[in-house]
Design an enzyme around this catalytic site. Sequence first.
Site, short mmCIF file in Angstrom:
data_model
loop_
_atom_site.label_atom_id
_atom_site.label_comp_id
_atom_site.label_asym_id
_atom_site.label_seq_id
_atom_site.Cartn_x
_atom_site.Cartn_y
_atom_site.Cartn_z
N GLY A 266 0.83 -1.21 0.00
CA GLY A 266 0.00 0.00 0.00
C GLY A 266 0.86 1.25 0.00
O GLY A 266 1.82 1.33 0.77
N ARG B 250 0.88 -5.07 -5.01
CA ARG B 250 0.94 -6.19 -4.07
C ARG B 250 1.27 -7.40 -4.92
O ARG B 250 0.45 -7.84 -5.72
CB ARG B 250 -0.40 -6.37 -3.36
N CYS B 251 2.48 -7.90 -4.81
CA CYS B 251 3.00 -8.89 -5.76
C CYS B 251 2.86 -10.31 -5.21
O CYS B 251 3.62 -10.73 -4.33
CB CYS B 251 4.46 -8.57 -6.06
N ASP C 8 4.71 -4.65 6.02
CA ASP C 8 5.04 -6.02 6.43
C ASP C 8 5.14 -7.00 5.25
O ASP C 8 6.11 -7.77 5.16
CB ASP C 8 3.99 -6.52 7.43
N SER D 14 5.82 -6.33 2.20
CA SER D 14 6.99 -5.95 1.39
C SER D 14 8.29 -6.40 2.07
O SER D 14 9.23 -6.86 1.41
CB SER D 14 7.03 -4.43 1.20
N THR E 104 4.42 2.15 6.17
CA THR E 104 3.03 1.69 6.04
C THR E 104 2.15 2.56 6.92
O THR E 104 2.54 2.90 8.04
CB THR E 104 2.86 0.21 6.47
N ILE E 105 0.97 2.90 6.41
CA ILE E 105 0.07 3.71 7.25
C ILE E 105 -0.41 2.91 8.46
O ILE E 105 -0.83 3.50 9.44
CB ILE E 105 -1.15 4.25 6.46
N ASP E 106 -0.33 1.58 8.39
CA ASP E 106 -0.89 0.75 9.48
C ASP E 106 -0.07 0.83 10.77
O ASP E 106 -0.59 0.54 11.84
CB ASP E 106 -0.98 -0.71 9.03
N ASP F 98 2.19 -1.21 11.82
CA ASP F 98 2.13 -2.53 12.45
C ASP F 98 3.45 -3.30 12.31
O ASP F 98 3.48 -4.51 12.50
CB ASP F 98 0.98 -3.36 11.82
N ARG G 100 -26.82 13.46 15.75
CA ARG G 100 -26.70 12.07 15.29
C ARG G 100 -25.51 11.37 15.93
O ARG G 100 -24.60 12.01 16.45
CB ARG G 100 -26.50 12.05 13.77
N MET H 50 -8.88 2.70 8.46
CA MET H 50 -8.02 1.62 7.96
C MET H 50 -7.01 1.15 9.01
O MET H 50 -6.97 1.68 10.12
CB MET H 50 -7.26 2.10 6.72
N GLY H 51 -6.17 0.22 8.63
CA GLY H 51 -5.14 -0.27 9.54
C GLY H 51 -4.94 -1.77 9.48
O GLY H 51 -4.19 -2.34 10.26
N ARG H 52 -5.66 -2.40 8.57
CA ARG H 52 -5.64 -3.87 8.43
C ARG H 52 -5.94 -4.50 9.79
O ARG H 52 -6.98 -4.22 10.34
CB ARG H 52 -4.29 -4.34 7.88
N ARG I 64 -25.39 7.18 11.44
CA ARG I 64 -24.84 7.19 10.08
C ARG I 64 -23.47 6.49 10.12
O ARG I 64 -22.79 6.51 11.15
CB ARG I 64 -24.64 8.62 9.57
N GLN J 64 -7.49 7.95 3.41
CA GLN J 64 -6.42 8.09 4.41
C GLN J 64 -5.02 7.91 3.84
O GLN J 64 -4.04 8.31 4.45
CB GLN J 64 -6.60 7.04 5.51
O1 F6P Z 1 -1.67 -1.70 4.42
C1 F6P Z 1 -2.21 -0.46 4.11
C2 F6P Z 1 -3.67 -0.59 3.84
O2 F6P Z 1 -4.18 0.69 3.50
C3 F6P Z 1 -4.52 -1.20 4.97
O3 F6P Z 1 -4.80 -0.28 5.98
C4 F6P Z 1 -5.72 -1.66 4.22
O4 F6P Z 1 -6.37 -2.72 4.89
C5 F6P Z 1 -5.14 -2.14 2.92
O5 F6P Z 1 -3.91 -1.44 2.75
C6 F6P Z 1 -5.97 -1.89 1.70
O6 F6P Z 1 -5.33 -2.50 0.64
P1 F6P Z 1 -5.65 -2.20 -0.88
O7 F6P Z 1 -5.16 -0.82 -1.19
O8 F6P Z 1 -4.89 -3.24 -1.61
O9 F6P Z 1 -7.13 -2.29 -1.03
#
Ligand code: F6P
Length: 333
Positions: A21, A82-83, A113, A115, A135-137, A139, A172, A179-181, A257, A265
């Site tokens: 990502g 993503r290979c 991770d 990669s 990585t934005i995650d 992790d 509301r 996100m964040g996997r 909502r 993000q």
């Molecule tokens: O690993 C970064 C990330 O943005 C995760 O937060 C998210 O789950 C995933 O990639 C989304 O992947 P893709 O862009 O392949 O849909």
Amino acid sequence: MAAEGTVTTTKRTVAVLTSGGDAPGMNAAIRAVVRAGAARGFEMIGVLHGFTGLIAGELRALGPRDVGGIIDRGGTVLGTTRCVELKTESGQQRAVQQLRRHGIDALVVIGGDGSQSGAHALQAHGVAVIGVASTIDNDLRGTDISIGATTAAEIAVEAIDRLRVTAASHQRGFLVEVMGRHCGYLAMLAGIAGGAEAIVVPEMEMSPEAVATELRTARTRGKSHAIVVVAEGARHNADMLEQYFKARQRADDYELRVTRLGHVQRGGKPCLFDRLLATRLGIAAIDCIAAGQYGQLLGIVGNEVIGTPLADVAGSPRGADTRLLETAMMLAR
Ligand code: F6P
């Protein structure tokens, strides 16, 4: 190809790729790697489209001018994928053949991770490889913070600030999916900084009943509106919570909502912190190559650039440290 641990002072050819990502700050890292490498007299090569491009032999020479005007740009000018092929033995062998064919002495892998697992696999084939944590995650083991995570958290909290305006106007409740996997880092930061009434992360799960109770007590405490931040990786994710509330909506509940922030993000300009982090790690990657120190992931620990063996980080992502979350939730009351 140089073996792991070899110290060399000869002219070197170094390739750099971005993978997985995209994360804001990847371009700043590419710029740092290319210019720091050029400053040492290395020949610098950019690999297009991550490991997929490496396997296909999509390589281009990069000079300092080729990476001008990108420090403030989100995404990655090299492209990324993503290979799946790199997970196979034949894919790894093809990648190694391309590196040999192009006379590459060392490879810098900027990514998360998946990669770094790819980088580790190539290391096992004798490739001199250095990973840069991005990585934005957030992790990855071996770093307190990865390139892109701070910008992504800023974007999420800005979105929550905006949602709070409309939530308050309409009285509301909002479920905001972040996100964040499998990691709750982004959701936790954005939720705390956005003043959320509840935060649901994989590391500290909340049942739908507990979320409903939190919202109802917020209402009885006089809150006109409420925000629940939900990590996409939580067991009770936004889909499940939405279904739960649809089935059990009471007359005295907030009208609800749901907003999924999704890939928003990942876009946008890298913040100052990510540009500086990317610059430090990119320079350190070239320092490692100059010193013949390979097989490491470069990250930042206690404000020091630290290398951790790829073997210790690849394929074992970590969760978020929830200590602040545990104490911060009382502030939502
Ligand atoms: O690993 C970064 C990330 O943005 C995760 O937060 C998210 O789950 C995933 O990639 C989304 O992947 P893709 O862009 O392949 O849909």
